[in-house]
Design an enzyme around this catalytic site. Sequence first.
Site, PDB file in Angstrom:
ATOM      1  N   LYS A   1     -17.920  -1.152   5.469  1.00  0.00           N
ATOM      2  CA  LYS A   1     -18.306  -2.163   4.475  1.00  0.00           C
ATOM      3  C   LYS A   1     -19.814  -2.158   4.225  1.00  0.00           C
ATOM      4  O   LYS A   1     -20.264  -2.356   3.087  1.00  0.00           O
ATOM      5  CB  LYS A   1     -17.849  -3.537   4.947  1.00  0.00           C
ATOM      6  CG  LYS A   1     -17.847  -4.536   3.829  1.00  0.00           C
ATOM      7  CD  LYS A   1     -17.033  -5.739   4.191  1.00  0.00           C
ATOM      8  CE  LYS A   1     -17.048  -6.734   3.061  1.00  0.00           C
ATOM      9  NZ  LYS A   1     -16.323  -7.945   3.429  1.00  0.00           N
TER      10      LYS A   1
ATOM     11  N   GLU B   1       0.815  -1.224   0.000  1.00  0.00           N
ATOM     12  CA  GLU B   1       0.000   0.000   0.000  1.00  0.00           C
ATOM     13  C   GLU B   1       0.846   1.271   0.000  1.00  0.00           C
ATOM     14  O   GLU B   1       0.451   2.296  -0.548  1.00  0.00           O
ATOM     15  CB  GLU B   1      -0.964   0.016   1.187  1.00  0.00           C
ATOM     16  CG  GLU B   1      -2.098  -0.996   1.092  1.00  0.00           C
ATOM     17  CD  GLU B   1      -1.718  -2.375   1.615  1.00  0.00           C
ATOM     18  OE1 GLU B   1      -0.522  -2.588   1.934  1.00  0.00           O
ATOM     19  OE2 GLU B   1      -2.615  -3.241   1.724  1.00  0.00           O
TER      20      GLU B   1
ATOM     21  N   PHE C   1     -11.565  -7.875  13.311  1.00  0.00           N
ATOM     22  CA  PHE C   1     -10.448  -8.234  12.449  1.00  0.00           C
ATOM     23  C   PHE C   1     -10.154  -7.093  11.469  1.00  0.00           C
ATOM     24  O   PHE C   1     -11.047  -6.596  10.811  1.00  0.00           O
ATOM     25  CB  PHE C   1     -10.789  -9.520  11.679  1.00  0.00           C
ATOM     26  CG  PHE C   1      -9.729  -9.934  10.706  1.00  0.00           C
ATOM     27  CD1 PHE C   1      -8.473 -10.334  11.156  1.00  0.00           C
ATOM     28  CD2 PHE C   1      -9.975  -9.922   9.350  1.00  0.00           C
ATOM     29  CE1 PHE C   1      -7.489 -10.710  10.253  1.00  0.00           C
ATOM     30  CE2 PHE C   1      -8.992 -10.302   8.446  1.00  0.00           C
ATOM     31  CZ  PHE C   1      -7.748 -10.690   8.902  1.00  0.00           C
ATOM     32  N   GLN C   2      -8.919  -6.678  11.437  1.00  0.00           N
ATOM     33  CA  GLN C   2      -8.442  -5.605  10.563  1.00  0.00           C
ATOM     34  C   GLN C   2      -9.173  -4.278  10.798  1.00  0.00           C
ATOM     35  O   GLN C   2      -9.337  -3.485   9.882  1.00  0.00           O
ATOM     36  CB  GLN C   2      -8.512  -6.014   9.086  1.00  0.00           C
ATOM     37  CG  GLN C   2      -7.522  -7.142   8.764  1.00  0.00           C
ATOM     38  CD  GLN C   2      -7.349  -7.394   7.285  1.00  0.00           C
ATOM     39  OE1 GLN C   2      -8.222  -7.104   6.483  1.00  0.00           O
ATOM     40  NE2 GLN C   2      -6.195  -7.952   6.908  1.00  0.00           N
TER      41      GLN C   2
ATOM     42  N   MET D   1      24.144   9.287   3.473  1.00  0.00           N
ATOM     43  CA  MET D   1      24.027  10.571   4.158  1.00  0.00           C
ATOM     44  C   MET D   1      24.250  10.408   5.656  1.00  0.00           C
ATOM     45  O   MET D   1      24.894  11.250   6.297  1.00  0.00           O
ATOM     46  CB  MET D   1      22.658  11.195   3.885  1.00  0.00           C
ATOM     47  CG  MET D   1      22.517  12.624   4.389  1.00  0.00           C
ATOM     48  SD  MET D   1      23.712  13.745   3.643  1.00  0.00           S
ATOM     49  CE  MET D   1      22.798  14.319   2.208  1.00  0.00           C
TER      50      MET D   1
END
Lengths: 589, 90
Positions: free
Chosen positions: A190, A78, A140-141, A504
């Site tokens: 959802k 993502e 969940f999630q 760096m």
Amino acid sequence: MELERAAVPAAGQTRLPGLERDLARPSNTISGAEAVVRSLAEGGVRTVFGYPGGAIMPVYDALFDHGHEIRHVLVRHEQGSIHAAEGYARACGRTGVCIATSGPGATNLITGIADAKMDSTPVVCITGQVPSSALGSDAFQETDVISVSAPLTKWNHQITDPAEIPAMISKALYLARSGRPGPVLVDITKDAQIGTLAYRPHEEEHEIRGYEPFPTLDEERVEAACRLIDRAKRPLVLVGQGVLLSGAQKELGEFVEKAGLPFACTLLGLGAITSEHPLYVGLLGMHGNYGPNIKTNECDLLVAVGMRFDDRVTGDLAKYARQAKVVHLDIDASEIGKNVPAEVEILADAREALGAMTTRVRSRVRTAWLAEFAACDAVERARVIENDLNPASPELRMSEVMDRLAARTGGRALVIADVGQHQMAAARYYGCREGGAFITSGGLGTMGFALPAAMGVGLARRDRPVVAVIGDGGFQMTSQELATIVEERIPVKVMILNNGYLGMVRQWQELFFRRRYSQTELTNPDFVAIAEAYGMEGRRVSERTELDASIDEMLSSEAPYLLEVVVEREENVFPMVPAGAGCAEIRLE
Amino acid sequence: MHAQYTVTALTEKENSSFLRLIAAMGRHRIEIESYACSTSPSGATYKHVLTVRARPEGMRRAVKQIGGYVGVLGICYRSLEENVNSEKAG
């Protein structure tokens, strides 16, 4: 993301039961998920970057039928989707859109959201969320992405009612792009995706109370600024990304040319005007050019356009341009006077304000003042640039690689730099000319930005070569997006400048931590073999005599291509303003 | 030196307005001593009233920043002295 069990269609089913029902409804009664996709299409969105998962599956099901309208690019993480959306937005000026599922899908967007906020990039993130009945239950999630993203977004909103979808998607697209651009996030439960609404495209103009994206130009302030410019003997214009965002490149050119104003660019302002412009005096900031940093503390007027006096530009604020009057022009009121007080504050779009200033300002030539920059340039050339471009050592230096890239592309490629030493080398030595662009993660300094961002740039702009310049460290943060690049046949050229270090950080360890190289040396894989494993052409080069030919080979390939350039291991980037020092305390070695 | 201020903000009636307000205060190291929120008679607006301790510069920056947020309709702040003088003036 792992599938949410309840969302998996039964064996033999291709659609969720709720969506099957949608198909039997009157044509304007559609599911929330379908409304999401239609609203995006109505809003002019043609490309989205995303990754499916349980809580966003209805939207993906709706996307399945809209491939002719919206191209979905399946990233491999993502974070890649939002950086790609950022690259897309910055390359073509349209809003980038990314889609993710709930929980880890949403939280994986967070770095990119912060990046887009810092660099004023218009991005709309659409995240799935667990059903509204499960909110707050640690389902969940489930993640409270609204709370997590609130301080990082320009606006965010959770939708639990499908009827809200057309207006909220339209509002999100409007807010991301208008005024000072930035990221917005729309979280859709959802049940709102599966539920239905009587769809009607949102067509009303957005009137959002308290939000004034297009401030009215105050003519008196323009007059006051022009009076200061006319009186100034040693003025300096600081050009930031606001010029690019407002499309004010032409107006900037006319303004500086009429008033004879030398101008310097911030990291994100690079490319606003060709680096060959006679009034261009260089890059500002920590690893910028000697002249603009020194002269900032010798000028009598600073005209800051679409920039925010970032600490990387100013160094120690207590020592910054104390002698100078300041005109600050920006579209964001909260930036004006935030770090540096201004005599004249102009809250306006850069394009409009520069146009107005050009008509009022007196025509001038400032030969003596420009000669002072030329003298500084000569000092930097003798003490830094000469060795950078013509090193005595047999090993390649990042600076000469960037110089050769500029020479072989004519400065007309779209260069996307990652973060670190190579970024500074690219900023200093890849001079953007007409039509070229330099895109990088400036404010947040996100390693891993360049590869996915280049993917977005490559999809937005097919008219120019797209070259991602990346260090060996940053490449390994998002290298999985090579799969996306190959799958989508995006002809991105990936140039890895490999010094075997997090360069760096190593440089700072050398200069400020007694060369104690704590956790900065990298044991790297075979990058060319990795490219080949993904189905990309690749080549490694370490000899100066082969550099031009290898760059040409990379550029002439019509397919994605990876060029690993092995460079000097302990090269340092100079000039450098040490942390905490004033900008005029810039060190040449 | 941290002085006491009263901050009043009007925002759209959205939950994220709380989050943004509080997050911005925290970011500018502003110490919140009290917080109250009420809904406007129309039901469309939240009125947030905070008593805070902050450095003047931090207060100024935070209020300027919050004032630019989408959904913030207005924000102002007064020092303790200004509040006292206002009360005295009746």
